[in-house]
Every structure is written in C-alpha cells, then in structure tokens.
Scaffold this active site. Sequence first.
Site, PDB file in Angstrom:
ATOM      1  N   ASP A   1      33.903  -0.637   7.735  1.00  0.00           N
ATOM      2  CA  ASP A   1      33.120   0.139   8.702  1.00  0.00           C
ATOM      3  C   ASP A   1      33.729   0.099  10.108  1.00  0.00           C
ATOM      4  OD1 ASP A   1      30.874   0.806  10.578  1.00  0.00           O
ATOM      5  OD2 ASP A   1      29.729   0.865   8.712  1.00  0.00           O
TER       6      ASP A   1
ATOM      7  N   SER B   1      31.107   5.510  10.852  1.00  0.00           N
ATOM      8  CA  SER B   1      30.164   5.215   9.781  1.00  0.00           C
ATOM      9  C   SER B   1      29.325   6.460   9.460  1.00  0.00           C
ATOM     10  CB  SER B   1      29.301   4.013  10.173  1.00  0.00           C
ATOM     11  OG  SER B   1      28.678   3.458   9.043  1.00  0.00           O
TER      12      SER B   1
END
Length: 293
Positions: free
Chosen positions: A157, A45
């Site tokens: 993610d 991320s």
Amino acid sequence: MFGLSGNRRLGLALGGGAARGFAHLGVLKALEDNGIVAEYVAGTSAGSAVGALYAYGYSYRDILEVADGLNWGQLAKPTVPTMGLLNPEPLEKLIDELVDGASIEDLPIPFCAIATDLVSASELRITSGKVSKAVRASCSVPGVFVPLEYNDGVLVDGGITNNLPTGAVRELGADCVVAVDLNDGLADGKVPRNIVDVITMSLAITFERTTAHGYADADVVIRPRLAEYSYQDMNSRDEMIALGEEAALRHLSSIRRHVGRRNRTLSRPTRPGLIAEAASPTTSSPDIPANGL
C-alpha cells in the site's frame, strides 16, 4: 498553499482510506455537477482505484454503478497466510476488465498510482505499465493483502510512504491541486476486536502522518467528515458518498477561483463504450515500470 493565478491545470490527489474511498465518488459528483474537470490524477490505495477509472473516462455515475453491491469477497480471496491473509487478485482482475486491459500510457488523463517498495523502503510512483497491477500494488495493505512482487521489489500500500499524493500529481503537470483526505476521526476511541482491526488501526496512524506531508503541495484540501465510519465499512456507501459531496461543495468557490475560466471550456474524456461491448482484455501482465524514483 499556492497563490491564485486563474486558468490553471487541475490535478486531483485522491488519498487512501480503504472503504472510506466511497467518499471520493461524492467529490467527483460535486465536481462533475459543477462542470469542473481534472486534467491529471494521482491516487493512493482506494484513491488509486477510483482515480484509475476516472482517468480511463468513467464518470461518477459509471463508478457508482461498478460500486453497487461491491463487497470484500469480490476484491480478495483467502490464501495460505504467508505474506498476507487475502490475495487481491480478484481486485486486479476486476480493474483489468473495467479498463479493457489498458496500460497507464493509454489513459486519456495522465495518471499515477502510489505504492511502497518494501525492499528499497521507498515510495514508488507508477506512471506506466498495466493499470490493474498498479492499482493492486497501491491497494495491498500490508498484513491483510498479499504484496505484489515484481523484479526485485515487493510492493504494498502506497499509504505507508505517501497517502496524499499531491507532489505526484504536480509532477504529472498539474499547477492547481485539489486533495482529498479520508482520514478524519483517527482517534475515535474505538477498541480493536480482531486481527484486521489491529492491522488497519495501526496503519491508520502511519497513514495520518504520511497524509499530513501532502498538505504542503495542495491548493485545496477536502476532508470529508468520516469519523463514524471504519476503514472496513462497505455497508455505508451512500452515507460516505454524501459526505464526500458535501465536503467538496464547501470548497467549491475556492476550487473555481483556483482553476479559472480555462477549466470551464474543458470536456471530460468518456470511456470507450460499455465494458460488455469492448474487446476482451489482454492477458499478459508485464512488470510495472516506474518513473520518478
């Protein structure tokens, strides 16, 4: 934790944490100011975005310049909410410009971005293909950002499956791993006020668990004291950078013992000139190949 042997190849595992990723810059500052060079980088991320720029040759100060004044509007745009509230194409475009359209194979420092494939319900370790697409996939918080579709996969993610990619950076070749965990202060009593709060606070519980799994493969874990800062807070950049630096300095002697003398002879790669002077980025966007799954 792993034993000390000295003269080891340092890898950074940069964890996810949305806006708390500013703290990664403080960690990089502490390492750079003390002549410590990472030879491998993996990121999840926000950690993938910072890690990709570091692997391309950006210094702490270069990345800080990029981050100056950065806001969510520059990273995503509203879209018809089918699979997400926001489209992260602006983030992909920004990263592509900053690395001059590079592929991961072109980076001077070996790099891995972590994403999650919803179709196969598995972690994806991205070690080839466009840097910008890998970062976009890794940063696509489910429900908030539109996922990245490629081939038969739908990528979101990486924190869902691996928020602290210590094993991934060892897979690249590191035999000493410094991990940066941004999830301090999960249960701080805050009450969610909107849909983004509900999504991010729910996901933070998952991220905390997938972060904990990464501790086993780390030699040193840096955990900045970020409890008072939300995952959406883009206005406290300087404070989070300072906390990242402070946390890294607390572990400096341990890091030096682990990496040994060999690291002191290394030079950090530098990016190939200012972006304005670089060639225009390529416009093709091939599918992301992935290794390790």
